[in-house]
Design a protein around this motif. Sequence first.
Motif, PDB file in Angstrom:
ATOM      1  N   ASN A   9       0.816  -1.208   0.000  1.00 43.23           N
ATOM      2  CA  ASN A   9       0.000   0.000   0.000  1.00 43.23           C
ATOM      3  C   ASN A   9       0.852   1.262   0.000  1.00 43.23           C
ATOM      4  O   ASN A   9       0.412   2.315  -0.445  1.00 43.23           O
ATOM      5  CB  ASN A   9      -0.962  -0.007   1.195  1.00 43.23           C
ATOM      6  N   TYR A  10       2.078   1.180   0.501  1.00 42.41           N
ATOM      7  CA  TYR A  10       3.040   2.277   0.364  1.00 42.41           C
ATOM      8  C   TYR A  10       3.642   2.273  -1.039  1.00 42.41           C
ATOM      9  O   TYR A  10       3.871   3.319  -1.640  1.00 42.41           O
ATOM     10  CB  TYR A  10       4.198   2.110   1.355  1.00 42.41           C
ATOM     11  N   ALA A  11       3.945   1.074  -1.539  1.00 42.55           N
ATOM     12  CA  ALA A  11       4.774   0.937  -2.733  1.00 42.55           C
ATOM     13  C   ALA A  11       4.018   1.144  -4.036  1.00 42.55           C
ATOM     14  O   ALA A  11       4.610   1.553  -5.034  1.00 42.55           O
ATOM     15  CB  ALA A  11       5.419  -0.447  -2.754  1.00 42.55           C
ATOM     16  N   ALA A  12       2.733   0.849  -4.044  1.00 44.97           N
ATOM     17  CA  ALA A  12       1.977   0.842  -5.298  1.00 44.97           C
ATOM     18  C   ALA A  12       0.650   1.576  -5.121  1.00 44.97           C
ATOM     19  O   ALA A  12       0.382   2.166  -4.077  1.00 44.97           O
ATOM     20  CB  ALA A  12       1.773  -0.588  -5.781  1.00 44.97           C
ATOM     21  N   ASP A  13      -0.178   1.505  -6.141  1.00 50.17           N
ATOM     22  CA  ASP A  13      -1.354   2.370  -6.211  1.00 50.17           C
ATOM     23  C   ASP A  13      -2.681   1.644  -6.034  1.00 50.17           C
ATOM     24  O   ASP A  13      -3.724   2.159  -6.426  1.00 50.17           O
ATOM     25  CB  ASP A  13      -1.357   3.123  -7.544  1.00 50.17           C
ATOM     26  N   VAL A  14      -2.664   0.441  -5.421  1.00 52.02           N
ATOM     27  CA  VAL A  14      -3.898  -0.282  -5.124  1.00 52.02           C
ATOM     28  C   VAL A  14      -3.854  -0.700  -3.658  1.00 52.02           C
ATOM     29  O   VAL A  14      -2.866  -1.277  -3.203  1.00 52.02           O
ATOM     30  CB  VAL A  14      -4.060  -1.528  -6.010  1.00 52.02           C
ATOM     31  N   ASN A  15      -4.909  -0.410  -2.906  1.00 53.38           N
ATOM     32  CA  ASN A  15      -4.990  -0.792  -1.501  1.00 53.38           C
ATOM     33  C   ASN A  15      -5.654  -2.166  -1.400  1.00 53.38           C
ATOM     34  O   ASN A  15      -6.878  -2.282  -1.378  1.00 53.38           O
ATOM     35  CB  ASN A  15      -5.774   0.253  -0.711  1.00 53.38           C
ATOM     36  N   ILE A  16      -4.821  -3.211  -1.359  1.00 55.78           N
ATOM     37  CA  ILE A  16      -5.385  -4.572  -1.361  1.00 55.78           C
ATOM     38  C   ILE A  16      -5.943  -4.965   0.012  1.00 55.78           C
ATOM     39  O   ILE A  16      -6.818  -5.826   0.088  1.00 55.78           O
ATOM     40  CB  ILE A  16      -4.372  -5.621  -1.868  1.00 55.78           C
ATOM     41  N   ASN A  17      -5.480  -4.322   1.098  1.00 54.79           N
ATOM     42  CA  ASN A  17      -6.110  -4.564   2.398  1.00 54.79           C
ATOM     43  C   ASN A  17      -7.545  -4.056   2.396  1.00 54.79           C
ATOM     44  O   ASN A  17      -8.456  -4.714   2.909  1.00 54.79           O
ATOM     45  CB  ASN A  17      -5.312  -3.881   3.517  1.00 54.79           C
ATOM     46  N   ALA A  18      -7.743  -2.888   1.816  1.00 53.25           N
ATOM     47  CA  ALA A  18      -9.093  -2.340   1.733  1.00 53.25           C
ATOM     48  C   ALA A  18      -9.979  -3.221   0.862  1.00 53.25           C
ATOM     49  O   ALA A  18     -11.143  -3.489   1.197  1.00 53.25           O
ATOM     50  CB  ALA A  18      -9.049  -0.915   1.179  1.00 53.25           C
ATOM     51  N   ALA A  19      -9.430  -3.689  -0.264  1.00 54.87           N
ATOM     52  CA  ALA A  19     -10.204  -4.547  -1.162  1.00 54.87           C
ATOM     53  C   ALA A  19     -10.585  -5.854  -0.483  1.00 54.87           C
ATOM     54  O   ALA A  19     -11.723  -6.330  -0.615  1.00 54.87           O
ATOM     55  CB  ALA A  19      -9.399  -4.829  -2.433  1.00 54.87           C
ATOM     56  N   GLU A  20      -9.655  -6.446   0.261  1.00 52.60           N
ATOM     57  CA  GLU A  20      -9.950  -7.708   0.945  1.00 52.60           C
ATOM     58  C   GLU A  20     -11.009  -7.510   2.031  1.00 52.60           C
ATOM     59  O   GLU A  20     -11.876  -8.372   2.235  1.00 52.60           O
ATOM     60  CB  GLU A  20      -8.659  -8.278   1.539  1.00 52.60           C
ATOM     61  N   THR A  21     -10.964  -6.387   2.712  1.00 55.63           N
ATOM     62  CA  THR A  21     -11.968  -6.093   3.741  1.00 55.63           C
ATOM     63  C   THR A  21     -13.340  -5.911   3.104  1.00 55.63           C
ATOM     64  O   THR A  21     -14.354  -6.428   3.609  1.00 55.63           O
ATOM     65  CB  THR A  21     -11.570  -4.828   4.523  1.00 55.63           C
ATOM     66  N   ARG A  22     -13.394  -5.192   1.993  1.00 52.18           N
ATOM     67  CA  ARG A  22     -14.667  -5.007   1.279  1.00 52.18           C
ATOM     68  C   ARG A  22     -15.219  -6.348   0.812  1.00 52.18           C
ATOM     69  O   ARG A  22     -16.424  -6.617   0.931  1.00 52.18           O
ATOM     70  CB  ARG A  22     -14.477  -4.066   0.084  1.00 52.18           C
ATOM     71  N   PRO A  28      -0.132  -3.586 -10.016  1.00 49.48           N
ATOM     72  CA  PRO A  28       0.419  -2.443  -9.277  1.00 49.48           C
ATOM     73  C   PRO A  28       1.377  -1.596 -10.098  1.00 49.48           C
ATOM     74  O   PRO A  28       2.163  -2.120 -10.893  1.00 49.48           O
ATOM     75  CB  PRO A  28       1.160  -3.117  -8.109  1.00 49.48           C
ATOM     76  N   ASN A  29       1.311  -0.299  -9.902  1.00 50.94           N
ATOM     77  CA  ASN A  29       2.288   0.642 -10.447  1.00 50.94           C
ATOM     78  C   ASN A  29       3.140   1.133  -9.277  1.00 50.94           C
ATOM     79  O   ASN A  29       2.622   1.746  -8.342  1.00 50.94           O
ATOM     80  CB  ASN A  29       1.581   1.824 -11.113  1.00 50.94           C
ATOM     81  N   TYR A  30       4.446   0.859  -9.320  1.00 53.63           N
ATOM     82  CA  TYR A  30       5.332   1.106  -8.182  1.00 53.63           C
ATOM     83  C   TYR A  30       5.857   2.538  -8.160  1.00 53.63           C
ATOM     84  O   TYR A  30       6.058   3.163  -9.202  1.00 53.63           O
ATOM     85  CB  TYR A  30       6.488   0.113  -8.186  1.00 53.63           C
ATOM     86  N   LYS A  31       6.129   3.016  -6.944  1.00 52.89           N
ATOM     87  CA  LYS A  31       6.569   4.390  -6.712  1.00 52.89           C
ATOM     88  C   LYS A  31       8.030   4.443  -6.277  1.00 52.89           C
ATOM     89  O   LYS A  31       8.448   5.364  -5.575  1.00 52.89           O
ATOM     90  CB  LYS A  31       5.691   5.029  -5.642  1.00 52.89           C
ATOM     91  N   GLY A  32       8.814   3.439  -6.655  1.00 53.00           N
ATOM     92  CA  GLY A  32      10.206   3.353  -6.250  1.00 53.00           C
ATOM     93  C   GLY A  32      10.567   1.896  -6.019  1.00 53.00           C
ATOM     94  O   GLY A  32       9.909   0.982  -6.544  1.00 53.00           O
TER      95      GLY A  32
END
Length: 402
Positions: free
Chosen positions: A291-304, A317-321
């Motif tokens: 969730n820091y590294a890329a642009d999709v919150n998979i914890n949020a998706a799994e909770t939903r 994912p698109n990485y930010k470094g």
Amino acid sequence: MTQKKLMLLGGLRYLLPVIEEAHKLGAYVITADYLPDNIAHKYSDEYCNVSIIDKDAVLKEAQRLQIDGILSHAVDPGVVTAAYVAEKMGLPFQCSYKTACILQDKHLFRKFLSDNGFNCPNAKGYNNIEEALNDVNYFNWPVIVKPVDSAGSKGVTRVDDKSKLKEAIEFALSESHNGYFIIEDFLEKQGFSAGSESFVVDGKLLYNGFYDQYFDKNAINPYTPSAEVWPSIMEQKYQEEIKSELQRLFTLLEVTTGLFNVECRVCTNGKAYLMEVSPRAGGNRLAELLNYAADVNINAAETRKALGLSIENMHEPNYKGHFAILVLHSDKTGVFQSVEIASKFIKEHVIEEELRIKEGDIVYSFTGANAALGTLFLRFDSREELAFALENQSTWLKINVK
């Protein structure tokens, strides 16, 4: 509108981001295990004292509490129970109870792979030591011995000498819940061992956060990952092959929607292998780092997903470094004093520091993921800079244990 109830199996800090996401959605969170002092129970709305490996006891509590969803997020022992409860109560889950049983048992998973034409090491499961010792010539040595039902590299041994096999089996059984173990040919890797946090929506594999694993060669158990690194430098052709085989696996197993932790490797024979695929988030806070590294919150998706809500905009994912999780660990058993990190390194590279212990606590040598002292989330501009830092930790990191 009635408030939705989410049951989370376990009580480790891995659950905290899911509790946070559930609360954002207005859900009531129940955490469940038999250890009331675990940290997650301090953040949930209700605690339920029940063993998470007792599936019928958990089902009884889930029915009493009238839950709307259940997860065993990054908590391997509770996965089969969560699948069982979800199926009995008609709740969302990644897969059926039968499929969860296959994926969570290393012997059943190897058999499924072999029966369906996947690349698979020569492997055999046992619950009898003598039977296994009589099969020594079945394998192409060296071999790996593991409990069929453990995670975090607990109970795992590479055996090169046949005379050491019995000792390795006894160690595997000491970490087993059900008394079964597996022996399989050791596969020599090409490059890094790897893994992925992978998200499936309506049976389609849409997200793959491939990472490379680093290991501490001086650790008592050299098969426990000491760091994970994103993005993976695995050749793209192998990443595509693994994604294709994962999709084939998920189709065969009639997987629905949710997060999977995958371990895989490319071997010196030029073949790519699925080593483990589990219907849960990975340990070591993998989904959190992503969730820091890329642009999709998979914890949020799994909770939903667990609450029966829609999943939108799921993509690769698109990485930010370049990012790493470093598992803080001790090379000896003793009394913990402190962690020292160079101030310049903190300023330039540390995103987050998490300690699970305090001064004066007894800590143990690094035999498995359960011996971790905490984690560091790290960011770098290049893979070369990241690799240099991991390979030269003594220049910026000191863990004081006496």
